[in-house]
Write an enzyme that holds these catalytic residues in place. Structure first.
Site, short mmCIF file in Angstrom:
data_model
loop_
_atom_site.label_atom_id
_atom_site.label_comp_id
_atom_site.label_asym_id
_atom_site.label_seq_id
_atom_site.Cartn_x
_atom_site.Cartn_y
_atom_site.Cartn_z
N GLU A 331 0.80 -1.15 -0.04
CA GLU A 331 -0.09 0.10 0.08
C GLU A 331 0.74 1.28 -0.13
O GLU A 331 0.68 2.02 0.86
CB GLU A 331 -0.77 -0.05 1.42
CG GLU A 331 -1.82 -1.08 1.00
CD GLU A 331 -3.23 -0.97 2.10
OE1 GLU A 331 -2.78 -0.38 3.08
OE2 GLU A 331 -3.85 -1.80 1.87
N GLU A 436 -5.91 -8.29 -0.14
CA GLU A 436 -6.70 -8.02 0.86
C GLU A 436 -8.06 -8.03 0.51
O GLU A 436 -8.58 -7.22 -0.53
CB GLU A 436 -6.27 -6.96 1.73
CG GLU A 436 -4.78 -7.02 2.29
CD GLU A 436 -4.51 -5.84 3.16
OE1 GLU A 436 -5.53 -4.93 3.54
OE2 GLU A 436 -3.26 -5.78 3.27
#
Ligand SMILES: *[C@@H]1O[C@H](CO)[C@@H](O)[C@H](O)[C@H]1NC(C)=O
Ligand SMILES: *[C@@H]1O[C@H](CO)[C@@H](O)[C@H](O)[C@H]1NC(C)=O
Ligand SMILES: *[C@@H]1O[C@H](CO)[C@@H](O)[C@H](O)[C@H]1NC(C)=O
Ligand SMILES: CC(=O)N[C@H]1CO[C@H](CO)[C@@H](O)[C@@H]1O
Length: 677
Positions: A331, A436
């Site tokens: 991320e 995710e």
């Protein structure tokens, strides 16, 4: 404010929070997944469960030195050792077999899917285990794009997060500096010597995930784990308070256990020095200091070294068939760093990982690139010709507009929101996986947004979030009825079908010490399995979205390593050369602190194995796959001034910047300037 389940709504896909907004001149963009305009006509599924040849093996009678064990083709019987090992234990077994763990305890292996474990202490790198009949054994090829990734994250284990392991943080939440991230957790623990100091983290590593979790994961029909690992698995520098190196020991245990149960690992570098996203799970909440601000280049150099060290370890023959995927950076905030700078960093990481592993199928990890919260379509065609790269995306619908609509109204949201763009990315980019996703449709759950930050849903989060009512119905899982459980199940199945290749976030949520139970039930796969809202067989997701024209394999040869070339065209390499000329919020890279390549490289060590028979020796590797990769480590130049790696983007570069003289071995590291208050 859009609500999930509403056709045409826009969805914010990422984790966001207010108080972590980077102090940056650029405003953080709220990346909104392009509106799924109109209806995607999704009709009947053509599920193509890939029937892999089970490649039934006869018992390993070919080796007189190994335990005779079970016939994996008939794995329900418990084998007995016929070998010369001193412990006379079975080396393999299927459903119902008795497993002896590392610490000597035993449990019964439960796997109704034809999976079998394999562990022979005289042959500790044997990759014979298979998680299910339909997933390849570790010593067989995983056919990317054909074999489905069905995985879970082991979040909160080696890289802690308050909402996953609230018990660790609850203890220090009223401290003078409350524990809100692993940095402050570590400083609080270190000061708390009567409780065991910083070593309390090791107690957590020992207990939160154990061997039995890997067995359960295989028994749940899953074939992959994504394991977040922080950079401090390798080292810390300066005043960084993290427990250095210890979690690496537990990552090695994870490799051993994954190997034993036939689970493949996606190693995800989750926390970089200086933080790549400013979120609580990046080590330190607050600023982004990677590819941003005055230390943005130096921290990226340091990060690339950590990527190299990890790549060299996992590319060794002993590990490459277990750790098959490497998420090089979790991320990163493209909205702060910029697409071009992030792309240059990604290409540099590609070169580093492929130097460690070589190109071509079977040589080393699939490299996983997080999309940086940029629309997946923008990554189409990234690094043409690159060998085995994959796009990682984290679709969440719980962090933006909130709604008190019933769970059942979300039954098809994943299909309408994600199926099409994941499907398209499989052609346009190559393998695309959701690293995710969760069952959460609201941001309810203790500390889901960070420690004591409240929830948008009940209006307790900063900003203008009109309350939708109490969070209790979304978190009080012991009170959930069958309607609620079935609705969550439908959402989970639709997510799995839409995403095709996925890793649920996360396997386990720990109990709160305050309530004695799990407070964020939408995020725990294990709790859902135990209580009837996660599918016992994830293959039952096939076709739930009714996609009549799903992406058809195969991937392009270079995407699987089949072409064996792996070189990015010179035109691309030169336009994405490293380093970038400028760094966000800092300016020309030549005017920023940088490190020099003169340090010695910390090589990761392997676990030690004792061979019971005493005759054979086990080669666990020296930690470095490519002896030709002999460059030194990026370290401080003695005559240069540096800022604290975590200084924040607003600090001015140090002055004088540097005399230009390279640091020589043995010269002490320079003092760093303190963080301005
Ligand atoms: C995988 O390992 C098992 C156990 O050693 C062995 O029986 C089998 O032949 C191996 N399969 C391949 C394809 O090498
Ligand atoms: C939470 O506590 C309950 C009750 O003591 C226990 O059964 C359960 O295993 C615990 N869950 C976790 C994830 O530790
Ligand atoms: C999925 O991708 C294929 C191309 O591989 C395309 O033909 C098909 O229309 C797409 N389906 C959906 C539902 O997006
Ligand atoms: C403030 C902050 O960084 N919060 C993040 C903490 O981690 C959770 C779970 O990943 C995120 O949802 C928050 O945004």
């Amino acid at each position: 404010m859009s609500q999930a389940g509403t056709p045409g709504a826009k969805y914010l896909e990422e984790k966001h929070a207010l108080y972590n907004a980077p102090r940056s001149s650029k405003r953080r963009r709220w990346i909104i997944l392009g509106s799924i305009a109109g209806l995607i006509i999704v009709i009947i599924a053509v599920a193509v469960p890939v029937a892999l040849t089970a490649n039934k093996k006869s018992s390993n009678s070919d080796s007189a030195t190994r335990g005779g064990g079970n016939d994996p083709a008939n794995p329900s019987s418990t084998g007995s050792s016929g070998g010369s090992g001193s412990k006379n234990l079975a080396v393999t077994g299927g459903d119902g077999s008795k497993v002896t763990t590392d610490d000597g305890s035993t449990f019964t292996y439960s796997n109704s899917f034809g999976g079998y474990w394999y562990w022979d202490e005289n042959d500790p790198f044997n990759n014979g285990a298979r998680p299910q009949s339909w997933s390849p054994a570790l010593n067989e090829t995983f056919n990317w794009g054909i074999d489905k990734i069905r995985g879970v994250n082991l979040g909160g284990w080696l890289n802690t997060e308050p909402f996953i392991v609230p018990a660790l943080y609850e203890k220090y939440v009223n401290a003078r500096t409350p524990a809100v991230d692993e940095w402050t957790l570590s400083t609080n623990m270190a000061a708390d010597t009567s409780s065991g100091g910083l070593q309390q983290l090791e107690d957590h590593y020992k207990t939160f995930i154990t061997e039995e979790d890997f067995a359960e994961i295989a028994g749940a029909g899953l074939n992959f784990v994504r394991i977040p690992l922080p950079y401090w698995a390798i080292e810390t520098r300066h005043n960084e308070p993290f427990l250095a190196k210890t979690c690496w020991t537990y990552f090695l245990k994870a490799i051993k256990w994954a190997r034993k149960y036939g689970i493949r690992i996606n190693l995800d570098l989750h926390a970089l020095p200086g933080s790549q996203n400013g979120w609580n799970h990046s080590g330190k909440l607050g600023d982004i200091n990677v590819l941003n601000g005055p230390m943005g280049y130096a921290n990226a150099q340091r990060s690339l070294d950590y990527i190299r060290i990890l790549a060299e370890f996992i590319s060794q023959d002993q590990y490459k068939d277990v750790v098959v995927m490497f998420g090089i950076t979790n991320e990163p905030q493209e909205s702060v760093m910029g697409m071009e700078v992030l792309s240059r960093y990604y290409l540099q990481a590609y070169n580093i990982v492929r130097e460690a592993s070589g190109v071509g199928e079977g040589k080393g990890p699939m490299i996983s690139y997080h999309d940086g919260f940029v629309d997946r379509a923008q990554w189409a065609g990234f690094l043409p010709g690159a060998d085995r790269i994959t796009l990682d995306s984290h679709p969440y619908i719980c962090f933006n507009g909130q709604s008190n609509a019933a769970m059942s109204t979300y039954a098809k949201s994943p299909c309408t929101n994600w199926a099409n763009s994941f499907n398209e990315s499989m052609s346009a980019f190559g393998l695309t996986a959701a690293g995710e996703f969760s069952n959460a449709v609201t941001d309810c759950g203790k500390w889901v947004n960070g420690v004591n930050l409240g929830a948008r849903y009940d209006g307790t989060f900063a900003g203008n979030w009109p309350s939708q009512g109490s969070c209790d119905p979304w978190t009080d899982w012991p009170a959930w009825d069958d309607t609620m459980k079935q609705a969550i199940m439908q959402f989970a199945l639709a997510s799995m079908d839409a995403l095709q290749n996925w890793f649920f976030w996360t396997w386990k949520i720990g109990n709160s010490t305050v309530s004695g139970k799990v407070e964020s039930p939408a995020w725990s796969y294990q709790l859902g399995l135990q209580n009837g809202w996660m599918p016992k067989d994830p293959r039952s997701a096939a076709g739930v979205c009714g996609n009549t024209s799903p992406w058809q394999p195969p991937l392009a040869p270079s995407q699987t390593g089949g072409s064996g070339a792996g070189s990015v065209p010179a035109s691309v390499s030169s336009s994405l050369a490293w380093p970038p000329p400028t760094i966000s919020n800092a300016g020309a890279v030549t005017l920023l602190p940088s490190y020099t390549q003169t340090g010695s490289v910390p090589t990761l060590t392997a676990a030690t194995f004792s061979v019971a028979s005493g005759t054979a020796t086990v080669d666990a590797g020296n930690g470095w796959a490519n002896s030709g990769d002999s460059a030194s480590m990026y370290v401080a130049i003695a005559t240069c001034s540096y800022l604290d790696p975590w200084v924040g983007p607003n600090a001015a570069p140090p002055s004088p910047l540097c005399s230009g003289a390279a640091r020589r071995a043995g010269v002490p590291e320079p003092l760093i300037t303190a963080v301005p208050s």
